[in-house]
Design a protein around this motif. Sequence first.
Motif, PDB file in Angstrom:
ATOM      1  N   ILE A 158       0.860  -1.068  -0.142  1.00  0.00           N
ATOM      2  CA  ILE A 158      -0.003  -0.183  -0.059  1.00  0.00           C
ATOM      3  C   ILE A 158       1.001   1.316   0.023  1.00  0.00           C
ATOM      4  O   ILE A 158       1.521   1.447   0.990  1.00  0.00           O
ATOM      5  N   VAL A 159       0.916   1.870  -1.204  1.00  0.00           N
ATOM      6  CA  VAL A 159       1.869   3.332  -1.100  1.00  0.00           C
ATOM      7  C   VAL A 159       0.947   4.462  -1.499  1.00  0.00           C
ATOM      8  O   VAL A 159      -0.019   4.390  -2.356  1.00  0.00           O
ATOM      9  N   ASP A 160       0.871   5.342  -0.451  1.00  0.00           N
ATOM     10  CA  ASP A 160       0.254   6.671  -0.400  1.00  0.00           C
ATOM     11  C   ASP A 160       1.400   7.726  -0.546  1.00  0.00           C
ATOM     12  O   ASP A 160       2.477   7.689  -0.242  1.00  0.00           O
ATOM     13  N   THR A 161       0.911   8.715  -1.423  1.00  0.00           N
ATOM     14  CA  THR A 161       1.854   9.850  -1.729  1.00  0.00           C
ATOM     15  C   THR A 161       0.921  11.106  -1.346  1.00  0.00           C
ATOM     16  O   THR A 161      -0.135  11.241  -1.684  1.00  0.00           O
ATOM     17  N   ILE A 162       1.774  12.044  -0.930  1.00  0.00           N
ATOM     18  CA  ILE A 162       1.242  13.434  -0.791  1.00  0.00           C
ATOM     19  C   ILE A 162       2.396  14.629  -1.178  1.00  0.00           C
ATOM     20  O   ILE A 162       3.473  14.395  -0.633  1.00  0.00           O
ATOM     21  N   SER A 163       1.956  15.501  -1.902  1.00  0.00           N
ATOM     22  CA  SER A 163       2.864  16.509  -2.389  1.00  0.00           C
ATOM     23  C   SER A 163       2.319  17.884  -2.221  1.00  0.00           C
ATOM     24  O   SER A 163       1.180  18.062  -2.375  1.00  0.00           O
ATOM     25  N   VAL A 164       3.402  18.659  -1.613  1.00  0.00           N
ATOM     26  CA  VAL A 164       2.979  20.120  -1.177  1.00  0.00           C
ATOM     27  C   VAL A 164       4.160  20.991  -2.103  1.00  0.00           C
ATOM     28  O   VAL A 164       5.190  20.716  -1.897  1.00  0.00           O
ATOM     29  N   ALA A 165       3.357  21.924  -2.855  1.00  0.00           N
ATOM     30  CA  ALA A 165       4.460  22.705  -3.526  1.00  0.00           C
ATOM     31  C   ALA A 165       4.155  24.189  -2.960  1.00  0.00           C
ATOM     32  O   ALA A 165       3.382  24.648  -2.627  1.00  0.00           O
ATOM     33  N   GLY A 166       5.497  24.851  -3.161  1.00  0.00           N
ATOM     34  CA  GLY A 166       5.590  26.298  -3.086  1.00  0.00           C
ATOM     35  C   GLY A 166       4.981  27.107  -3.969  1.00  0.00           C
ATOM     36  O   GLY A 166       4.735  26.741  -5.060  1.00  0.00           O
ATOM     37  N   PRO A 167       4.720  28.430  -3.689  1.00  0.00           N
ATOM     38  CA  PRO A 167       4.978  29.152  -2.436  1.00  0.00           C
ATOM     39  C   PRO A 167       4.027  28.854  -1.331  1.00  0.00           C
ATOM     40  O   PRO A 167       2.878  28.578  -1.791  1.00  0.00           O
ATOM     41  N   ARG A 168       4.659  28.756  -0.165  1.00  0.00           N
ATOM     42  CA  ARG A 168       3.684  28.652   0.940  1.00  0.00           C
ATOM     43  C   ARG A 168       4.368  29.404   2.145  1.00  0.00           C
ATOM     44  O   ARG A 168       5.514  28.852   2.509  1.00  0.00           O
ATOM     45  N   GLU A 169       3.707  30.015   2.741  1.00  0.00           N
ATOM     46  CA  GLU A 169       4.111  30.860   3.866  1.00  0.00           C
ATOM     47  C   GLU A 169       4.142  30.007   5.318  1.00  0.00           C
ATOM     48  O   GLU A 169       3.468  28.938   5.448  1.00  0.00           O
ATOM     49  N   ALA A 170       4.999  30.333   6.137  1.00  0.00           N
ATOM     50  CA  ALA A 170       5.236  29.678   7.204  1.00  0.00           C
ATOM     51  C   ALA A 170       3.953  29.648   8.108  1.00  0.00           C
ATOM     52  O   ALA A 170       3.167  30.870   8.163  1.00  0.00           O
ATOM     53  N   GLY A 171       3.520  28.588   8.775  1.00  0.00           N
ATOM     54  CA  GLY A 171       2.390  28.657   9.700  1.00  0.00           C
ATOM     55  C   GLY A 171       2.397  27.512  10.534  1.00  0.00           C
ATOM     56  O   GLY A 171       3.278  26.714  10.636  1.00  0.00           O
ATOM     57  N   SER A 172       1.447  27.355  11.051  1.00  0.00           N
ATOM     58  CA  SER A 172       0.820  26.125  12.207  1.00  0.00           C
ATOM     59  C   SER A 172       0.718  24.952  11.381  1.00  0.00           C
ATOM     60  O   SER A 172       0.699  24.960  10.113  1.00  0.00           O
ATOM     61  N   TYR A 173       0.452  24.023  12.011  1.00  0.00           N
ATOM     62  CA  TYR A 173       0.096  22.502  11.368  1.00  0.00           C
ATOM     63  C   TYR A 173      -0.702  22.490  10.269  1.00  0.00           C
ATOM     64  O   TYR A 173      -1.874  23.323  10.638  1.00  0.00           O
ATOM     65  N   THR A 174      -0.600  22.149   9.352  1.00  0.00           N
ATOM     66  CA  THR A 174      -1.587  21.860   8.328  1.00  0.00           C
ATOM     67  C   THR A 174      -1.834  20.395   7.998  1.00  0.00           C
ATOM     68  O   THR A 174      -1.087  19.353   7.885  1.00  0.00           O
TER      69      THR A 174
END
Length: 244
Positions: A158-174
Amino acid sequence: MLSRLPVLAAIVGTAVARPSPVAADDPVRILPYNWNFEIAALEGPGCPDFGQTEPPRITRPTFGSNTVDGSEIYYWHFAYPHIHLSVDAETPEASIWCETTLKYTELEEGGGSNPAVDPAYRLKLHKNGTLMLATYELDEGVEAKWTFSYQTDGDDKIVDTISVAGPREAGSYTDISMPAEELVQWPLPECGSGTIKYRTELTLTATMEGAAGTVASESSDYEGEAQYYGIQQGVSYDWEKCAA
């Protein structure tokens, strides 16, 4: 919608869960009276602290949650304070990983901590269900990719992937998860207990010149150094009734 369940008991490497009472008009719940997950082994640079109790933040279970819309999807979250990465012009790519082995046990009714004598439920893992709670500070041209590989008793993983691309400002948990076009479930081989082994890997890449980025968790100062709470991975599962 997710409903946060309290942790009734938690020690280093162990988490115990029990669902909240359910009203009569709520969906029928298919789940044991009580169960637990114990971290049986850790391996890799992202979790070098198996069996340790110091410093205060170690690789550990944190909290449970479940859906309340009748879909019956449950999560246990595990915190990894050693998984955090940064990239910049000098180091445009970095990666880190941890392999976690969990021992799952259905417990006796009545609130005890002993294994159920006659277990009645089989745990099922989910593909397209992994959650990740982390903090991101990414310039344009920087991408963070999470890969979660769960070993099964068959040839496939079972392989899951999550991708997060910038730009993204610093912040609390997402809290980010990839939407599931189709939920794939894998039942453990045995009723009442089983071993779950998975690899959590983070790769951070800067493709634009001069771009920088950081993936981490919330942190505080501890003896003059940053102490990370830990990114939190939510392992997704539910149950099916065992054959009588």
